[in-house]
Design a protein around this motif. Structure first.
Motif, PDB file in Angstrom:
ATOM      1  N   TYR A 282       0.833  -1.208   0.000  1.00  0.00           N
ATOM      2  CA  TYR A 282       0.000   0.000   0.000  1.00  0.00           C
ATOM      3  C   TYR A 282       0.866   1.255   0.000  1.00  0.00           C
ATOM      4  N   PRO A 283       0.394   2.319  -0.644  1.00  0.00           N
ATOM      5  CA  PRO A 283       1.170   3.564  -0.712  1.00  0.00           C
ATOM      6  C   PRO A 283       1.000   4.408   0.560  1.00  0.00           C
ATOM      7  N   LEU A 284       1.396   3.835   1.691  1.00  0.00           N
ATOM      8  CA  LEU A 284       1.299   4.530   2.973  1.00  0.00           C
ATOM      9  C   LEU A 284       2.691   4.822   3.499  1.00  0.00           C
ATOM     10  N   ASP A 285       2.862   5.988   4.081  1.00  0.00           N
ATOM     11  CA  ASP A 285       4.115   6.334   4.740  1.00  0.00           C
ATOM     12  C   ASP A 285       3.887   6.175   6.240  1.00  0.00           C
ATOM     13  N   CYS A 286       4.269   5.028   6.760  1.00  0.00           N
ATOM     14  CA  CYS A 286       4.008   4.711   8.169  1.00  0.00           C
ATOM     15  C   CYS A 286       5.217   4.965   9.065  1.00  0.00           C
ATOM     16  N   ALA A 287       6.265   5.568   8.563  1.00  0.00           N
ATOM     17  CA  ALA A 287       7.463   5.916   9.342  1.00  0.00           C
ATOM     18  C   ALA A 287       7.980   4.730  10.159  1.00  0.00           C
ATOM     19  N   GLY A 288       8.052   3.583   9.519  1.00  0.00           N
ATOM     20  CA  GLY A 288       8.606   2.410  10.180  1.00  0.00           C
ATOM     21  C   GLY A 288       7.578   1.533  10.874  1.00  0.00           C
ATOM     22  N   SER A 289       6.379   2.014  11.103  1.00  0.00           N
ATOM     23  CA  SER A 289       5.325   1.194  11.711  1.00  0.00           C
ATOM     24  C   SER A 289       4.721   0.281  10.649  1.00  0.00           C
ATOM     25  N   PRO A 290       4.199  -0.857  11.050  1.00  0.00           N
ATOM     26  CA  PRO A 290       3.580  -1.755  10.059  1.00  0.00           C
ATOM     27  C   PRO A 290       2.221  -1.225   9.583  1.00  0.00           C
ATOM     28  N   VAL A 291       1.801  -1.706   8.433  1.00  0.00           N
ATOM     29  CA  VAL A 291       0.486  -1.391   7.892  1.00  0.00           C
ATOM     30  C   VAL A 291      -0.513  -2.355   8.529  1.00  0.00           C
ATOM     31  N   ASP A 292      -1.639  -1.813   8.946  1.00  0.00           N
ATOM     32  CA  ASP A 292      -2.680  -2.606   9.595  1.00  0.00           C
ATOM     33  C   ASP A 292      -3.871  -2.721   8.653  1.00  0.00           C
ATOM     34  N   VAL A 293      -4.223  -3.964   8.259  1.00  0.00           N
ATOM     35  CA  VAL A 293      -5.429  -4.188   7.460  1.00  0.00           C
ATOM     36  C   VAL A 293      -6.579  -4.286   8.453  1.00  0.00           C
ATOM     37  N   VAL A 294      -7.380  -3.232   8.517  1.00  0.00           N
ATOM     38  CA  VAL A 294      -8.447  -3.137   9.508  1.00  0.00           C
ATOM     39  C   VAL A 294      -9.620  -4.040   9.140  1.00  0.00           C
ATOM     40  N   SER A 295      -9.976  -4.050   7.856  1.00  0.00           N
ATOM     41  CA  SER A 295     -11.112  -4.839   7.399  1.00  0.00           C
ATOM     42  C   SER A 295     -10.965  -5.093   5.903  1.00  0.00           C
ATOM     43  N   SER A 296     -11.601  -6.155   5.424  1.00  0.00           N
ATOM     44  CA  SER A 296     -11.591  -6.426   3.989  1.00  0.00           C
ATOM     45  C   SER A 296     -12.813  -7.254   3.606  1.00  0.00           C
ATOM     46  N   VAL A 297     -13.232  -7.089   2.359  1.00  0.00           N
ATOM     47  CA  VAL A 297     -14.320  -7.873   1.773  1.00  0.00           C
ATOM     48  C   VAL A 297     -13.901  -8.268   0.365  1.00  0.00           C
ATOM     49  N   SER A 298     -14.437  -9.375  -0.119  1.00  0.00           N
ATOM     50  CA  SER A 298     -14.097  -9.844  -1.460  1.00  0.00           C
ATOM     51  C   SER A 298     -15.352 -10.212  -2.228  1.00  0.00           C
ATOM     52  N   GLY A 299     -15.313  -9.982  -3.530  1.00  0.00           N
ATOM     53  CA  GLY A 299     -16.403 -10.343  -4.423  1.00  0.00           C
ATOM     54  C   GLY A 299     -16.066  -9.895  -5.838  1.00  0.00           C
ATOM     55  N   ASP A 300     -16.857 -10.347  -6.786  1.00  0.00           N
ATOM     56  CA  ASP A 300     -16.664  -9.955  -8.183  1.00  0.00           C
ATOM     57  C   ASP A 300     -17.382  -8.630  -8.406  1.00  0.00           C
ATOM     58  N   LEU A 301     -16.718  -7.538  -8.116  1.00  0.00           N
ATOM     59  CA  LEU A 301     -17.337  -6.211  -8.140  1.00  0.00           C
ATOM     60  C   LEU A 301     -17.600  -5.687  -9.541  1.00  0.00           C
ATOM     61  N   ASP A 302     -16.773  -6.082 -10.514  1.00  0.00           N
ATOM     62  CA  ASP A 302     -16.929  -5.559 -11.880  1.00  0.00           C
ATOM     63  C   ASP A 302     -17.480  -6.600 -12.859  1.00  0.00           C
ATOM     64  N   ALA A 303     -17.951  -7.726 -12.345  1.00  0.00           N
ATOM     65  CA  ALA A 303     -18.602  -8.775 -13.147  1.00  0.00           C
ATOM     66  C   ALA A 303     -17.726  -9.301 -14.276  1.00  0.00           C
ATOM     67  N   ASP A 304     -16.416  -9.434 -14.017  1.00  0.00           N
ATOM     68  CA  ASP A 304     -15.520  -9.980 -15.032  1.00  0.00           C
ATOM     69  C   ASP A 304     -15.186 -11.447 -14.778  1.00  0.00           C
ATOM     70  N   GLY A 305     -15.815 -12.055 -13.779  1.00  0.00           N
ATOM     71  CA  GLY A 305     -15.566 -13.458 -13.471  1.00  0.00           C
ATOM     72  C   GLY A 305     -14.408 -13.678 -12.521  1.00  0.00           C
ATOM     73  N   ARG A 306     -13.741 -12.605 -12.085  1.00  0.00           N
ATOM     74  CA  ARG A 306     -12.624 -12.713 -11.139  1.00  0.00           C
ATOM     75  C   ARG A 306     -12.929 -11.857  -9.917  1.00  0.00           C
ATOM     76  N   PRO A 307     -12.624 -12.385  -8.724  1.00  0.00           N
ATOM     77  CA  PRO A 307     -12.928 -11.605  -7.520  1.00  0.00           C
ATOM     78  C   PRO A 307     -11.929 -10.477  -7.287  1.00  0.00           C
ATOM     79  N   GLU A 308     -12.422  -9.403  -6.702  1.00  0.00           N
ATOM     80  CA  GLU A 308     -11.589  -8.314  -6.218  1.00  0.00           C
ATOM     81  C   GLU A 308     -11.711  -8.307  -4.692  1.00  0.00           C
ATOM     82  N   THR A 309     -10.737  -7.691  -4.044  1.00  0.00           N
ATOM     83  CA  THR A 309     -10.787  -7.494  -2.597  1.00  0.00           C
ATOM     84  C   THR A 309     -10.712  -6.003  -2.331  1.00  0.00           C
ATOM     85  N   VAL A 310     -11.567  -5.536  -1.443  1.00  0.00           N
ATOM     86  CA  VAL A 310     -11.534  -4.140  -1.020  1.00  0.00           C
ATOM     87  C   VAL A 310     -11.054  -4.148   0.427  1.00  0.00           C
TER      88      VAL A 310
END
Length: 188
Positions: free
Chosen positions: A63-91
């Motif tokens: 991810y394009p985050l500048d965390c100054a040495g701290s780790p990136v925290d994935v707070v939440s995520s969901v997955s599904g085929d959002l654009d109907a192309d037959g492949r899932p995306e994750t938000v």
């Protein structure tokens, strides 16, 4: 060449009407061939992958985050085929990990890696962490991503206590993600 044995027969002379009817018949055959296709030749079948594809892992993305040495925290995520192309995306909702305060969150749409074993690709940024927002109520409703976006009315507002709140939905429309803001608080 031998001379004909008698007068020319009427059905042996070519006329314009013969050429036009022959061209029309050939055109009908070509058109019918273009309309008849194999059962699996639908546009969706042509774009759909042959084997099931796993949804992108939000913890494997960069991810394009500048965390100054701290780790990136994935707070939440969901997955599904959002654009109907037959492949899932994750938000994914991500932010820098912090011991105190509420660091700003980013919301990113991830697509499958471009190379086998590679990291998921950020396809779209729905909420940029530079906008100093926090996210609650994050969920997937069919193919629509929904969340409540919290913000600050001024730079003097403490980062622990956002004082602005608005619901948002994001949908895939005509080749891009479109933000659909909900009504403003206290509006009719």
């Amino acid at each position: 060449m031998q001379p004909s044995a008698g007068p020319a027969l009427p059905h042996t002379r070519t006329r314009t009407v013969h050429w036009i009817s022959t061209a029309a018949a050939l055109g009908a055959i070509v058109a019918a061939g273009a309309l008849v296709q194999p059962a699996d030749a639908s546009p969706t079948a042509a774009r759909a992958p042959k084997a099931p594809v796993a949804a992108p892992d939000p913890r494997a993305a960069h991810y394009p985050l500048d965390c100054a040495g701290s780790p990136v925290d994935v707070v939440s995520s969901v997955s599904g085929d959002l654009d109907a192309d037959g492949r899932p995306e994750t938000v994914a909702v991500v932010r820098c990990q912090a011991d105190t305060g509420t660091p700003p969150s980013g919301v990113y749409v991830l697509s499958v890696p471009t190379t086998p074993g590679g990291a998921p690709v950020i396809a779209e940024t729905l909420v940029n962490p530079k906008d100093q927002r926090s996210i609650t109520g994050f969920r997937l409703d069919g193919r629509t991503v929904r969340a409540t976006v919290l913000g600050y009315s001024s730079p003097d507002t403490p980062r622990c206590c956002p004082d602005l709140k608005r619901s948002y939905a994001w949908e895939w429309r005509q080749g891009r993600y479109v933000a659909l803001p909900g009504p403003l608080p206290n509006s009719i």
